[in-house]
Design a protein around this motif. Structure first.
Motif, PDB file in Angstrom:
ATOM      1  N   ILE A   6     -18.924   8.271   9.649  1.00  0.00           N
ATOM      2  CA  ILE A   6     -17.636   8.027  10.268  1.00  0.00           C
ATOM      3  C   ILE A   6     -17.667   6.754  11.109  1.00  0.00           C
ATOM      4  O   ILE A   6     -16.653   6.146  11.363  1.00  0.00           O
ATOM      5  CB  ILE A   6     -17.225   9.240  11.144  1.00  0.00           C
ATOM      6  CG1 ILE A   6     -15.840   9.057  11.739  1.00  0.00           C
ATOM      7  CG2 ILE A   6     -18.210   9.471  12.264  1.00  0.00           C
ATOM      8  CD1 ILE A   6     -14.734   9.390  10.799  1.00  0.00           C
ATOM      9  N   THR A   7     -18.817   6.325  11.536  1.00  0.00           N
ATOM     10  CA  THR A   7     -18.880   5.190  12.444  1.00  0.00           C
ATOM     11  C   THR A   7     -19.159   3.919  11.686  1.00  0.00           C
ATOM     12  O   THR A   7     -19.373   3.908  10.486  1.00  0.00           O
ATOM     13  CB  THR A   7     -20.001   5.380  13.455  1.00  0.00           C
ATOM     14  OG1 THR A   7     -21.212   5.398  12.703  1.00  0.00           O
ATOM     15  CG2 THR A   7     -19.843   6.657  14.193  1.00  0.00           C
ATOM     16  N   GLY A 261      -3.417  10.994  19.348  1.00  0.00           N
ATOM     17  CA  GLY A 261      -3.432  10.219  18.112  1.00  0.00           C
ATOM     18  C   GLY A 261      -3.533   8.729  18.401  1.00  0.00           C
ATOM     19  O   GLY A 261      -4.236   7.998  17.711  1.00  0.00           O
ATOM     20  N   VAL A 264      -7.029   7.564  19.160  1.00  0.00           N
ATOM     21  CA  VAL A 264      -7.812   7.513  17.922  1.00  0.00           C
ATOM     22  C   VAL A 264      -7.480   6.221  17.186  1.00  0.00           C
ATOM     23  O   VAL A 264      -8.367   5.499  16.710  1.00  0.00           O
ATOM     24  CB  VAL A 264      -7.500   8.728  17.018  1.00  0.00           C
ATOM     25  CG1 VAL A 264      -8.303   8.638  15.740  1.00  0.00           C
ATOM     26  CG2 VAL A 264      -7.796  10.026  17.731  1.00  0.00           C
ATOM     27  N   LEU A 272     -14.774   1.721  15.261  1.00  0.00           N
ATOM     28  CA  LEU A 272     -15.499   2.877  15.785  1.00  0.00           C
ATOM     29  C   LEU A 272     -16.954   2.499  16.023  1.00  0.00           C
ATOM     30  O   LEU A 272     -17.566   1.836  15.197  1.00  0.00           O
ATOM     31  CB  LEU A 272     -15.435   4.038  14.781  1.00  0.00           C
ATOM     32  CG  LEU A 272     -14.057   4.584  14.408  1.00  0.00           C
ATOM     33  CD1 LEU A 272     -14.188   5.592  13.289  1.00  0.00           C
ATOM     34  CD2 LEU A 272     -13.405   5.227  15.605  1.00  0.00           C
ATOM     35  N   TRP A 298      10.576   3.580  14.462  1.00  0.00           N
ATOM     36  CA  TRP A 298       9.798   2.805  13.489  1.00  0.00           C
ATOM     37  C   TRP A 298       8.398   2.540  13.990  1.00  0.00           C
ATOM     38  O   TRP A 298       7.475   2.328  13.200  1.00  0.00           O
ATOM     39  CB  TRP A 298      10.505   1.488  13.146  1.00  0.00           C
ATOM     40  CG  TRP A 298      11.686   1.707  12.250  1.00  0.00           C
ATOM     41  CD1 TRP A 298      12.989   1.487  12.556  1.00  0.00           C
ATOM     42  CD2 TRP A 298      11.670   2.205  10.898  1.00  0.00           C
ATOM     43  NE1 TRP A 298      13.779   1.820  11.486  1.00  0.00           N
ATOM     44  CE2 TRP A 298      13.002   2.260  10.463  1.00  0.00           C
ATOM     45  CE3 TRP A 298      10.658   2.605  10.041  1.00  0.00           C
ATOM     46  CZ2 TRP A 298      13.356   2.719   9.198  1.00  0.00           C
ATOM     47  CZ3 TRP A 298      10.987   3.064   8.774  1.00  0.00           C
ATOM     48  CH2 TRP A 298      12.334   3.113   8.373  1.00  0.00           C
ATOM     49  N   THR A 300       6.412   4.622  15.313  1.00  0.00           N
ATOM     50  CA  THR A 300       5.591   5.706  14.775  1.00  0.00           C
ATOM     51  C   THR A 300       5.230   5.426  13.325  1.00  0.00           C
ATOM     52  O   THR A 300       4.086   5.619  12.913  1.00  0.00           O
ATOM     53  CB  THR A 300       6.375   7.033  14.831  1.00  0.00           C
ATOM     54  OG1 THR A 300       7.101   7.077  16.040  1.00  0.00           O
ATOM     55  CG2 THR A 300       5.434   8.203  14.752  1.00  0.00           C
ATOM     56  N   VAL A 301       6.211   4.973  12.560  1.00  0.00           N
ATOM     57  CA  VAL A 301       5.957   4.692  11.146  1.00  0.00           C
ATOM     58  C   VAL A 301       4.903   3.600  11.018  1.00  0.00           C
ATOM     59  O   VAL A 301       3.940   3.721  10.239  1.00  0.00           O
ATOM     60  CB  VAL A 301       7.258   4.266  10.434  1.00  0.00           C
ATOM     61  CG1 VAL A 301       6.979   3.929   8.982  1.00  0.00           C
ATOM     62  CG2 VAL A 301       8.293   5.363  10.539  1.00  0.00           C
ATOM     63  N   GLY A 304       1.560   4.872  11.781  1.00  0.00           N
ATOM     64  CA  GLY A 304       1.064   5.662  10.662  1.00  0.00           C
ATOM     65  C   GLY A 304       0.536   4.782   9.546  1.00  0.00           C
ATOM     66  O   GLY A 304      -0.532   5.041   8.989  1.00  0.00           O
ATOM     67  N   VAL A 305       1.282   3.712   9.258  1.00  0.00           N
ATOM     68  CA  VAL A 305       0.851   2.794   8.196  1.00  0.00           C
ATOM     69  C   VAL A 305      -0.485   2.151   8.574  1.00  0.00           C
ATOM     70  O   VAL A 305      -1.387   2.013   7.741  1.00  0.00           O
ATOM     71  CB  VAL A 305       1.936   1.722   7.950  1.00  0.00           C
ATOM     72  CG1 VAL A 305       1.410   0.645   7.018  1.00  0.00           C
ATOM     73  CG2 VAL A 305       3.175   2.369   7.362  1.00  0.00           C
ATOM     74  N   PHE A 307      -2.775   3.421  10.494  1.00  0.00           N
ATOM     75  CA  PHE A 307      -3.766   4.476  10.296  1.00  0.00           C
ATOM     76  C   PHE A 307      -4.231   4.496   8.844  1.00  0.00           C
ATOM     77  O   PHE A 307      -5.428   4.429   8.545  1.00  0.00           O
ATOM     78  CB  PHE A 307      -3.138   5.850  10.608  1.00  0.00           C
ATOM     79  CG  PHE A 307      -3.707   6.520  11.818  1.00  0.00           C
ATOM     80  CD1 PHE A 307      -5.004   7.011  11.800  1.00  0.00           C
ATOM     81  CD2 PHE A 307      -2.952   6.668  12.961  1.00  0.00           C
ATOM     82  CE1 PHE A 307      -5.521   7.632  12.907  1.00  0.00           C
ATOM     83  CE2 PHE A 307      -3.462   7.287  14.075  1.00  0.00           C
ATOM     84  CZ  PHE A 307      -4.751   7.774  14.051  1.00  0.00           C
ATOM     85  N   VAL A 308      -3.257   4.583   7.939  1.00  0.00           N
ATOM     86  CA  VAL A 308      -3.578   4.697   6.514  1.00  0.00           C
ATOM     87  C   VAL A 308      -4.337   3.460   6.046  1.00  0.00           C
ATOM     88  O   VAL A 308      -5.369   3.561   5.368  1.00  0.00           O
ATOM     89  CB  VAL A 308      -2.281   4.889   5.694  1.00  0.00           C
ATOM     90  CG1 VAL A 308      -2.564   4.819   4.208  1.00  0.00           C
ATOM     91  CG2 VAL A 308      -1.634   6.221   6.052  1.00  0.00           C
ATOM     92  N   VAL A 311      -7.951   3.436   7.374  1.00  0.00           N
ATOM     93  CA  VAL A 311      -8.838   4.409   6.748  1.00  0.00           C
ATOM     94  C   VAL A 311      -9.167   3.981   5.318  1.00  0.00           C
ATOM     95  O   VAL A 311     -10.292   4.117   4.850  1.00  0.00           O
ATOM     96  CB  VAL A 311      -8.197   5.811   6.761  1.00  0.00           C
ATOM     97  CG1 VAL A 311      -9.001   6.763   5.911  1.00  0.00           C
ATOM     98  CG2 VAL A 311      -8.100   6.330   8.178  1.00  0.00           C
ATOM     99  N   LEU A 312      -8.186   3.423   4.612  1.00  0.00           N
ATOM    100  CA  LEU A 312      -8.406   3.104   3.210  1.00  0.00           C
ATOM    101  C   LEU A 312      -9.189   1.805   3.024  1.00  0.00           C
ATOM    102  O   LEU A 312     -10.055   1.715   2.156  1.00  0.00           O
ATOM    103  CB  LEU A 312      -7.070   3.001   2.469  1.00  0.00           C
ATOM    104  CG  LEU A 312      -6.369   4.330   2.197  1.00  0.00           C
ATOM    105  CD1 LEU A 312      -5.074   4.088   1.462  1.00  0.00           C
ATOM    106  CD2 LEU A 312      -7.256   5.272   1.408  1.00  0.00           C
ATOM    107  N   ARG A 315     -12.256   0.228   7.349  1.00  0.00           N
ATOM    108  CA  ARG A 315     -12.871   1.277   8.162  1.00  0.00           C
ATOM    109  C   ARG A 315     -13.713   0.733   9.299  1.00  0.00           C
ATOM    110  O   ARG A 315     -14.007   1.444  10.250  1.00  0.00           O
ATOM    111  CB  ARG A 315     -13.704   2.201   7.274  1.00  0.00           C
ATOM    112  CG  ARG A 315     -12.864   3.230   6.555  1.00  0.00           C
ATOM    113  CD  ARG A 315     -13.730   4.205   5.816  1.00  0.00           C
ATOM    114  NE  ARG A 315     -14.356   3.612   4.661  1.00  0.00           N
ATOM    115  CZ  ARG A 315     -13.744   3.475   3.482  1.00  0.00           C
ATOM    116  NH1 ARG A 315     -12.512   3.904   3.317  1.00  0.00           N
ATOM    117  NH2 ARG A 315     -14.368   2.925   2.470  1.00  0.00           N
TER     118      ARG A 315
END
Lengths: 330, 294
Positions: A6-7, A261, A264, A272, A298, A300-301, A304-305, A307-308, A311-312, A315
């Motif tokens: 994860i790190t 959230g 994070v 990380l 927006w 928040t949106v 969220g984007v 975040f995605v 992660v993808l 990282r």
């Protein structure tokens, strides 16, 4: 393990621990110097209250990173400690009339005590269960804060006086408050760095890499995890306490799961398990929120984007990628 | 009217019913989470957002196309399930080789996006959704009035959970699913298309959440936050039950709903936190959860 952990443990390890001073590598020392220069110059160039907000969130993210980055524990409820620290500092300054340094200390201590209890419960499970448990416990704190009389419920605690530092230096002027906040931030930054580079911190990293093996080496890993959890939550409490004094307000926003959230996200964006990542991540997210505030939901949106996307594709985060590019550890 | 434990019977049974209804949603959502977790090893943080989406799709079907509750009950799980399949194909499938926590972070991001989009489009205040005329009204049971729709929700949720359990435990497809949960590479070696099964499992879990959303639409007002408030409680339910057992998830869901309802009667101040307190107690006594395997 290299790319699956994860790190940002996948970074090329520095060939030797070429530490210049206090466990900082040369690149880290340069970055630290740049950060201190920024802290000294920023309030004369930028709006001090904005920098203070940024530093409070940077400290919050640093505290969070101590767990996720160095122990591999994802706490999804750090808002509980951040928000509780804010309420305690606000209450002690407004209702009890305590001086600001005592209020911040109290915020950190109460958050740390809360962290001791919650950590003791949560470390019974690992991985995703740990994340779900910390999230649920934080939600419990949220409902407690909605109902408890001292938090002011939906109104929160408002018009918190900043008071005088040590009873001598009045903090009503933003510049005076700024130096206190900058001092707390820098102190906490160095403290976390010291913790991570202590023998204790080495054991934490061993737990992150391979807990069963660390147990087999004779370490009581649960105790190490609990101490790390308490340190992280206490520092998150200090961050929340400082923020409530800066803005003179402590509200439910800071204990809400969305805040968990956000921290994070800040740490993920910055990188990380990096030394400077959480600071950069907090700066990016807070600045973004500042400029995009009028967009309403927006934001928040967009979060969220991010975040995605992180992660993808991203990282390692900003600092992790930068370090990888320059082949140094930041 | 009789009193039970010093509480007027209608109040007691009313709260019991409310508890059962909440329990029905806990059960359906934790069931979906457990199935998804079993095969994908991912905590689907977007589960609440997809539950909310199920309710919104029902509302949109009525508002835009004039399709009523019964159509929504049929179509909404399909539409949202298909959306879930797309999410799995586009995003989640890229993470299976990574630490499970990344799946949690990704689906949390997806939840933020979905919730934010709906909040922009429909605002934060709730939209009303009418109870279908066939289920309107209530029965007089002598000791209480039982709104027909609420009874319907409890019965329907029970049937849905039971059907899911039967599919997983008693059919060939379910056997594949259980086998893949234990050892996916081996099942794949036997010629089962595991990646497709994973995708469809995610879709099915999501469809179950959407079905819950449609059931919830006439009870709660349809609003973008309806999922996120629920899902955190569901996480606690999952921790209490342990994700190892399907029937365990269902029992825990209904049981905790009832406990929560009863707390509202006897000690209302604690009703919002009682499930979290139970979670702490269970963690101290049985860390793996009531039905979990250590």
């Amino acid at each position: 393990m290299s790319d699956t952990a994860i790190t940002a443990g996948s970074l090329p390890a520095p060939k030797a621990e070429n530490a210049v001073a206090w466990g900082f590598s040369r690149a880290q020392f340069a970055a630290l110097t740049a950060m201190i220069v920024f802290l000294a110059v920023a309030p004369f160039v930028l709006y001090p209250v904005f920098i203070m907000k940024l530093l409070c969130f940077a400290l919050f993210a640093l505290a969070f990173n101590l767990l996720i980055g160095y122990v591999g524990l994802l706490s999804f409820g750090h808002a509980a400690y951040f928000g509780m620290g804010g309420y305690i500092a606000g209450y002690s300054a407004k209702a009890l009339g305590l001086s600001p340094e005592l209020g911040i200390l109290a915020g950190g201590v109460v958050a740390g005590l809360l962290g001791a209890v919650f950590g003791w419960v949560a470390i019974r499970r690992q991985g995703i269960y740990f994340a779900m448990i910390t999230l649920a416990l934080a939600q419990m704190v949220y409902f407690f804060c909605v109902q408890a009389p001292f938090t002011g419920g939906e109104d929160g605690i408002q018009a918190i006086p900043r008071g005088s530092f040590l009873g001598v230096v009045p903090l009503d002027r933003d510049m005076a408050m700024y130096w206190l906040v900058a001092g707390i931030f820098l102190g906490a930054f160095l403290l976390i760095h010291r913790i991570v580079h202590s023998p204790f911190g080495q054991v934490l990293k061993a737990i992150r890499e391979n807990e069963p093996r660390t147990i087999s080496l004779g370490y009581k890993t649960d105790q190490y995890k609990l101490v790390a959890f308490i340190l992280s939550t206490a520092l998150a409490g200090v961050a929340g306490a400082t923020k409530s004094l800066v803005f003179g307000i402590a509200t439910l926003t800071d204990v809400h799961w969305a805040m968990s959230g956000e921290v994070v996200l800040m740490t993920l964006v910055g990188g990380l398990g990096t030394t400077f990542g959480p600071v950069i991540g907090a700066a990016v997210i807070v600045t973004m929120q500042n400029y995009l505030a009028e967009l309403g939901a927006w934001v928040t949106v967009i979060q969220g984007v991010i975040f995605v996307a992180c992660v993808l594709a991203f990282r390692r985060g900003i600092i992790g990628e930068l370090g990888n590019l320059l082949k140094v550890k930041l | 009217m009789e009193d039970l434990f010093g509480i007027p019977a209608p109040l007691l049974f009313g709260q019991l019913l409310l508890g059962l209804i909440n329990g029905a949603f806990y059960a359906m959502l934790s069931l979906g989470l457990a199935v998804i977790f079993g095969l994908l090893n991912i905590v689907n943080m977007a589960h609440g957002a997809l539950f909310m989406m199920g309710a919104f799709v029902a509302w949109l079907l009525l508002d835009k196309l004039g399709l009523g509750y019964w159509w929504a009950l049929l179509l909404s799980p399909f539409i949202v399930g298909a959306f879930g399949v797309v999410l799995e194909k586009l995003f989640i499938s890229r993470l299976y080789k990574l630490d499970h926590l990344y799946g949690l972070l990704l689906t949390f991001g997806l939840a933020l996006v979905i919730e934010g989009v709906f909040r922009n489009e429909f605002g934060s205040s709730g939209l009303p959704y009418r109870i279908p005329p066939e289920l309107a009204g209530s029965w007089d049971l002598d000791f209480m009035f039982l709104p027909i729709y609420r009874a319907w929700v409890v019965v329907f949720a029970l049937v849905a959970c039971l059907a899911t359990w039967l599919v997983i435990e008693k059919t060939r497809l379910g056997a594949y699913l259980r086998a893949a949960t234990e050892n996916a590479p081996l099942v794949q070696a036997f010629g089962v298309n595991v990646p497709r099964m994973v995708t469809l499992t995610y879709g099915a879990g999501v469809a179950l959440a959407a079905l819950g959303g449609v059931l919830a639409a006439p009870i709660y007002s349809v609003n973008p936050q309806m999922g996120s408030n629920l899902i955190i409680v569901v996480f606690a339910v999952v921790v209490i039950g342990g994700m190892g057992s399907i029937l365990g998830a269902v029992l825990t869901g209904f049981g905790l709903g009832i406990v929560e309802g009863m707390t509202k009667v006897f000690y209302p101040e604690a009703s919002a936190t009682v499930i979290f307190v139970i979670m702490v107690i269970v963690l101290l006594a049985r860390p793996a959860g009531l039905f979990g395997r250590a």
